[in-house]
Motif scaffolding. Structure first.
Motif, short mmCIF file in Angstrom:
data_model
loop_
_atom_site.label_atom_id
_atom_site.label_comp_id
_atom_site.label_asym_id
_atom_site.label_seq_id
_atom_site.Cartn_x
_atom_site.Cartn_y
_atom_site.Cartn_z
N PHE A 122 49.84 44.80 37.91
CA PHE A 122 48.83 44.36 36.96
C PHE A 122 49.09 44.89 35.56
N ASN A 123 50.24 45.49 35.37
CA ASN A 123 50.49 46.19 34.12
C ASN A 123 51.06 45.25 33.07
N PRO A 124 50.34 45.02 31.97
CA PRO A 124 50.85 44.06 30.99
C PRO A 124 52.11 44.53 30.30
N GLN A 125 52.32 45.84 30.24
CA GLN A 125 53.52 46.31 29.57
C GLN A 125 54.78 45.92 30.33
N LEU A 126 54.63 45.52 31.57
CA LEU A 126 55.80 45.11 32.35
C LEU A 126 55.75 43.62 32.64
N GLY A 127 54.95 42.93 31.87
CA GLY A 127 54.83 41.50 32.11
C GLY A 127 53.82 41.14 33.17
N GLY A 128 53.13 42.16 33.70
CA GLY A 128 52.13 41.88 34.71
C GLY A 128 50.86 41.34 34.08
N ASP A 129 49.95 40.86 34.92
CA ASP A 129 48.76 40.19 34.42
C ASP A 129 47.51 40.94 34.86
N PRO A 130 46.80 41.60 33.94
CA PRO A 130 45.60 42.33 34.36
C PRO A 130 44.51 41.40 34.86
N ILE A 131 44.53 40.14 34.44
CA ILE A 131 43.50 39.23 34.87
C ILE A 131 43.68 38.85 36.34
N LEU A 132 44.92 38.96 36.83
CA LEU A 132 45.15 38.67 38.25
C LEU A 132 44.27 39.57 39.11
N PHE A 133 44.12 40.83 38.70
CA PHE A 133 43.24 41.71 39.46
C PHE A 133 41.84 41.15 39.51
N GLN A 134 41.36 40.67 38.36
CA GLN A 134 39.99 40.17 38.33
C GLN A 134 39.83 38.99 39.29
N HIS A 135 40.82 38.13 39.34
CA HIS A 135 40.72 37.01 40.28
C HIS A 135 40.61 37.51 41.72
N MET A 136 41.48 38.45 42.08
CA MET A 136 41.47 38.94 43.45
C MET A 136 40.18 39.70 43.74
N PHE A 137 39.73 40.46 42.75
CA PHE A 137 38.53 41.25 42.97
C PHE A 137 37.32 40.36 43.15
N TRP A 138 37.14 39.38 42.23
CA TRP A 138 35.93 38.57 42.27
C TRP A 138 35.98 37.55 43.40
N PHE A 139 37.16 37.23 43.89
CA PHE A 139 37.22 36.31 45.02
C PHE A 139 36.43 36.86 46.19
N TYR A 140 36.43 38.17 46.35
CA TYR A 140 35.57 38.79 47.36
C TYR A 140 34.20 39.10 46.79
N SER A 141 34.18 39.69 45.59
CA SER A 141 32.93 40.29 45.15
C SER A 141 31.86 39.27 44.83
N HIS A 142 32.25 38.02 44.59
CA HIS A 142 31.16 37.08 44.47
C HIS A 142 30.58 36.74 45.84
N PRO A 143 31.40 36.31 46.82
CA PRO A 143 30.83 36.16 48.15
C PRO A 143 30.11 37.42 48.64
N ALA A 144 30.54 38.58 48.16
CA ALA A 144 29.86 39.81 48.57
C ALA A 144 28.39 39.78 48.21
N VAL A 145 28.06 39.17 47.08
CA VAL A 145 26.65 39.16 46.75
C VAL A 145 25.89 38.27 47.71
N TYR A 146 26.59 37.30 48.31
CA TYR A 146 25.91 36.51 49.33
C TYR A 146 25.81 37.28 50.63
N ILE A 147 26.76 38.21 50.86
CA ILE A 147 26.60 39.12 51.99
C ILE A 147 25.32 39.90 51.82
N MET A 148 25.01 40.24 50.56
CA MET A 148 23.84 41.07 50.34
C MET A 148 22.54 40.27 50.44
N ILE A 149 22.56 38.98 50.13
CA ILE A 149 21.29 38.25 50.06
C ILE A 149 21.01 37.43 51.31
#
Lengths: 339, 281, 542
Positions: C237-264
């Protein structure tokens, strides 16, 4: 800025558009919340249980009712989608002749550069009624450049450029916030945008005329360029610094120098050249070589020389936390200083 | 096996249910009905856990459970694959990935593929032996599977060692060393793609950086796979012990089937990994 | 329910609680009911930790310049609050306590499909939680519960790896629980319990379990890759090496949004049960509510990008996420309307669980509708990462999920413990919580629109009044949280005996003893009625 209000200023062309959408959303929200709330309370009262064995008659499902309360919300939400998408597409396509300003975020400050190479730190001066487009990137982590009064913000991401644009419509000063958590001083990575008339903007671009003493001018610069932020907390203190002995590291070797005018000037212009003992590896100060004129540097040096020599209770360097007090107000300073 | 005795003083029949009606079962019901009055299974006393009604329910539940678990594993792998592909399809990474892959030891990868495929065969043979009641061969095939799996693992260790000696460990420069020059130490310029003198230093460094990214995926993917193999070896050791005790009969060898599913899955993942990493060149 | 059967008195009858007393019989139990109680106690611990962090935050926010602590400590406070509340309280809450306890009872089974795996789930949760707790005590982390890169991989100091490992293990706890529930509901329903005779709580738990097993692995990998980057230096995820920090956000929110449905979703299931019981009516549009649960689970996987409208992702993908985000709100709206329609011409009894359920309806409606503001792309520009977002999700999670949890605890308390708590204290606590909650979080909508960013230790002075108001509300809300600890505990010793079915609810769990025997049912049940068969209810006996 500064006064209590329940609704933010509308200071850009986009603000009223966003606010109109906001009112629509509020209307839908309050309508349905009130509807459900009233119904639930009413039913709880009207149909309260009268005796232990009460058994209500069976009610039958109404497909029509169910379909109604699927279709109506669907339509209302699709209106929201379309309206919001239009605003967003508009926001994503800056006008062609917009004034380009570059913004770089780094922990924990904003560096702004105008097209004619005028630079600012944590400040943005813009003329009214002109399209302004910001091209932004970060030097370290993800930040976000946010101006609530304009209703704009955009993440500032390392390794790529992001843009936001706006058209200021009201003279005044408004908050700039960093709106993506970026570390310890995230909440202090704030600034202000000053919207000026065209005339004032031109005057500002060509430099300010001041009738101040060098020390007073230097104090103003010390605040304006946010030296106070670091030098009141964890950067070397400058009280009684002038003409004292300082241990510094230069090219890997430790030596003792006298903090004379040359040393002070060098520390502003090329801070990495000599690093105070104990701060190696933590040195974070940007070089101000291209940002200050020699006259301004001389004013700063004059100010630093004056530190510690008198009991200046408002001296920011002596404050223990980074609460920045208001410097004495003069007519020239009015409206152009950070709080 | 069921301790709770039916005591007619405590309850009249059927009051456990919503209604008193104990008549014919309604449509679409549980195909494993529990007899109302007596609650023990017939004939499989030691084999059925007390909370299941019969052996069939236990077996079906176990199998469904394993399939669901494998679904979660698919999501794990899918996540990294997606990450891998988001870089691979970008044109600046594509060539670097290809040339980076050239330095991998494809022979070992190929041998490992063969070992794994054969081990899946031995698993199937173990299940077949169980179905036929051939207890000795159940044990032997399970041991064979373990040997092949251990062989895979052994070659993996050899491979990682060789990779490290070739300086193909693309860690942060300051993970073990401090200077940017040492960073280059951790991915030597191999092949003309990385040493083309006609290009600028920045361009070459950028290519090296992109190749390092490939290696990060290589180690993450194969490392996680090896970990799952290790867990599989442990599971099969358990199965082998049970087989040695003669536990698996034609009626009841569910454990071998279910763990066999896991092993096949680990194998299939490798079938995807091998081309993705080794055959990119 | 014809003749009232003879039941031995509470003290002498053997139940799952008094069958064995040793510590080992609790810590090595395979009984789903005991495991549920183990969870109930442990999540309360993490709730108190997260609540303490929130208290400290709200006290600090009374002053715009920060007066009690440094920036760094404040940042650690809000990270602790988020991590503890999201991962160690909300996500396990209803599934691991009420789900564990009730699912076998509701389907007429003796236990879940895999009791030992159930116990393993609890141990994974405890070990993960202890790791996070140790990280907290050792100095804490300040990345925010969202761990955005590159801050969390490269810049953050502190015990990030330890915390992430704890969360990672906790994820496996979730996955195994979901797996257990799915197999149980598929394979172990009593004869006659067809899918459409199941109580709606089971539908909610089923949908929640689907999210558990499909979503959790993705965030596990995302966090694992952050650990790899921190520990081994191999980072993607490191931009200094050409990595993409936004990729983390995609992977994180792919779970964390359904997670809020786990909660409700589980909370919604609880609310369905409570509304049906205290309106004494079948839930209006039962099939629609059941399908809505599934729809929320499925569509919920497709909307994660609405957290990322402003990251520079393409406008077209943003529009897709926006439309889907509106669509996922429709099933929730269906449920709210159906619950309200259930009350129409019902027989309403405002006992404590019903007050919580009605509070849920009101607060979830407002909170859910404010979510529409955030799905609207043009509106999200202004509101992203402000206090508006904080107000929105607290309305859903506290006003929604937590009130559902408390309502469920109160509703099934007699079943779990065999005791009745004092109704007046219960109603008072529910009301206090509702009032305090609104005073705390409604001003935050205003603050958000004014532009106050979230995760801010210091803020402009003009925002102070609303912040002080919010803190005042929090002090009232705290009373509402603490009271149940007292009167529920009191009821354990001094409460009246509950009897089998004090609220005269339908459902298999109410047909067995309170508290149940270890095997749940003396005689395995057979189901011949539809769900919520209140119309056929027998008159009460004296």
């Amino acid at each position: 800025m500064g006064k209590f209000q329940l609704f933010p200023d509308q200071a850009s062309a986009m603000a009223p558009q966003v606010d109109l959408l906001f009112f629509y959303l509020c209307a839908v929200t309050f309508f349905f919340t009130l509807l459900i709330g009233v119904l639930v309370v009413a039913f709880a009262i009207i149909y309260r249980r009268k005796h232990e064995d009460e058994r209500p008659a069976e009610t039958h499902t109404s497909k029509l009712l169910e379909i109604t309360w699927i279709v109506i919300p669907f339509i209302l939400t699709m209106v929201m989608f379309a309206w919001g998408a239009v605003i967003f597409v508009n926001y994503s396509t800056p006008p062609k002749n917009a004034m380009e300003i570059n913004v770089i975020g780094k922990q924990w400050m904003w560096k702004v550069q105008h097209p004619d190479s005028q630079r600012e730190i944590n400040e943005l001066h813009v003329p009214i009624n002109e399209d302004i487009r910001l091209t932004m990137t970060s030097e370290d982590v993800i930040h976000d450049f946010s101006i609530p009064a304009f209703r704009v913000k955009m993440d500032v991401v390392p390794g790529r450029y992001t843009t936001e644009w706006f058209r200021p419509t009201k003279v005044g000063q408004y908050h700039i916030f960093c709106d993506q958590y970026c570390g310890t001083e995230h909440s202090r990575m704030v600034g202000k945008v000053t919207v000026m008339t065209q005339g004032d903007y031109q005057a500002w671009l060509s430099g300010q005329v001041r009738g101040l003493t060098p020390v007073a001018a230097g104090r103003e610069l010390f605040q304006q360029y946010n030296c106070v932020k670091c030098h009141s907390q964890y950067a070397p203190t400058m009280a009684n610094l002038y003409m004292s002995k300082v241990d510094v590291w230069e090219d890997g070797k430790l030596k003792t120098v006298i903090a004379d005018e040359d040393y002070l000037r060098d520390s502003i212009v090329n801070p990495a050249h000599q690093i105070v003992d104990g701060y190696v590896g933590k040195q974070n100060m940007p070089a101000f070589k291209d940002q200050l004129s020699e006259e301004q540097i001389m004013q700063l040096v004059a100010y630093i020389k004056s530190l510690g020599q008198n009991e200046d209770k408002e001296d920011p360097v002596r404050m223990r936390n980074s609460y920045v007090p208001k410097p004495p107000a003069t007519p020239e300073m009015n409206g152009l200083l950070t709080k | 096996m069921s301790e709770e005795l039916y005591d007619s003083n405590i309850l009249t029949s059927g009051t456990g249910a919503v209604g008193d009606d104990t008549g014919p079962l309604a449509r679409g019901t549980n195909p494993h009905p529990i007899a109302v009055e007596h609650d023990h299974t017939h004939g499989h006393h030691g084999l059925v856990a007390h909370h299941f009604s019969d052996l069939a329910q236990q077996r079906e539940s176990g199998t469904l459970g394993m399939w669901i678990f494998l679904a979660t594993e698919v999501m794990f792998i899918g996540a990294i694959f997606v990450a891998y592909f988001t870089y691979r399809v970008r044109h600046e990474f594509f060539a670097a990935f290809r040339h980076g892959s050239e330095n991998l030891l494809m022979v070992i990868g190929f041998v490992n593929t063969l070992l794994l495929l054969t081990s899946s065969l031995t698993v199937v043979l173990a299940i077949r032996a169980a179905q036929l009641g051939n207890k000795k061969w159940v044990f032997r095939h399970l041991i064979l599977t373990m040997i092949l799996g251990a062989g895979f693992f052994g070659f993996k260790v050899v491979e990682y060692r060789a990779d490290y000696n070739e300086h193909l460990w693309p860690a942060w420069p300051n993970w073990t060393k401090d200077t940017p020059e040492d960073a280059k130490y951790f991915l030597p310029e191999k092949g003309p793609y990385f040493t083309d003198k006609s290009l600028s230093v920045e361009e070459l460094n950028s290519r090296l950086d992109h190749a390092r990214l490939f290696y990060r995926f290589y180690y993450s993917l194969t490392g996680l796979h090896a970990f799952h193999m290790l867990v599989g070896l442990g599971i099969f050791a358990f199965l082998a012990v049970q087989a040695h005790r003669g536990k698996y009969t034609p009626e009841s060898h569910q454990q071998v089937e279910i763990c066999g599913l896991y092993w096949h899955f680990v194998d299939i993942v490798w079938i995807f990994l091998f081309p993705l990493l080794y055959l990119v060149r | 329910m014809t003749t009232v059967p003879y039941i031995p008195s509470y003290e002498t009858r053997e139940t799952y609680l008094n069958s064995r007393y040793s510590v080992a019989s609790w810590l090595l139990t395979k009984d789903h009911k005991r495991i549920a109680i183990l969870y109930m106690l442990s999540i309360s611990f993490f709730f108190l930790l997260g609540g303490a962090a929130a208290t400290i935050m709200r006290i600090e926010l009374m002053n715009p310049h920060g007066y009690l602590m440094s920036d760094d400590v404040y940042n650690k406070m809000f990270t602790t609050h988020g991590v503890m509340m999201v991962f160690f309280f909300l996500i396990p809450s209803i599934p691991a306590t009420l789900g564990n306890f009730l699912i076998p009872l509701m389907i007429g089974a003796k236990d879940l499909a895999f009791p030992k795996v159930n116990l393993l789930s609890w141990y994974l949760y405890i070990i993960g939680g202890l790791m996070a707790f140790t990280a907290l005590v050792a100095g804490g982390i300040d990345t925010g519960w969202t761990f955005y890169t590159p801050y969390s991989t490269t810049y953050a100091n502190g015990w990030v790896t330890l915390t992430l490992t704890g969360i990672f293990l906790n994820g496996f706890s979730s996955i195994l629980t979901g797996l257990n529930f799915l197999v149980t509901i598929h394979k172990m329903r009593a004869p006659g319990l067809t899918w459409f005779r199941m109580p709606l709580f089971l539908w909610s738990m089923y949908a929640t379990s689907v999210i558990f097993i499909l979503g959790t692995p993705v965030v596990a990998i995302a966090l694992l890759l952050v650990i790899f980057e921190r520990v081994f230096g191999i980072g993607i995820f490191n931009p200094q090496l050409g990595g993409d920090p936004i990729l983390f956000q995609h992977m994180f929110w792919f779970y964390s949004h359904p997670a809020v449905y786990i909660m409700i979703l589980p909370s919604m299931g609880v609310v369905s049960e409570i509304i049906a019981c205290f309106s004494r009516k079948k839930i209006f549009g039962y099939e629609m509510v059941a399908f809505s649960s599934l729809a929320i689970a499925v569509i919920g996987f497709l909307v994660w990008g609405h957290h990322m409208f402003l990251t520079g992702q393409s406008v077209y993908s943003g529009m897709v996420f926006s439309v889907l985000s509106f669509l996922v709100g429709i099933p929730s709206a269906i449920k709210v309307f159906n619950w309200t329609a259930t009350m129409y011409k019902g027989s309403i009894d405002l006992k404590t669980p019903m007050l919580y359920a009605l509070g849920f309806i009101g607060l979830f409606t407002l909170g859910g509708l404010t979510g529409l503001f955030l799905s609207t792309m043009g509106m999200d520009i202004h509101l992203h990462d402000t206090y508006f977002i904080i107000a929105h999700f607290h309305y859903i999670m506290v006003g929604g999920a937590l009130m559902g949890y408390l309502g469920g605890i109160h509703f099934w308390w007699p079943k779990i413990t065999g005791k009745l708590y004092n109704e007046w204290w219960g109603r008072f606590a529910a009301f206090t919580l509702f009032l305090g909650f609104n005073v705390t979080f409604f001003p935050q909508f205003v603050l958000g629109y004014l532009g106050m960013p979230r995760r801010y230790h210091t803020y402009p002075e003009e925002f102070q009044l609303l912040n002080v108001l919010s803190t005042a509300g929090a002090s009232i809300m705290a009373v509402g949280y603490i009271l149940p600890l007292f009167y529920l505990t009191w009821s354990l010793k001094y409460g009246k005996s509950a009897g089998r079915n004090p609220y005269r609810a339908t459902g298999l769990e109410w047909q067995t003893e309170s508290p149940p025997i270890t095997e749940n049912f003396e005689v395995a049940p057979i189901v011949t009625h539809e769900a919520y068969d209140y119309a056929e209810m027998e008159p009460a006996h004296v």
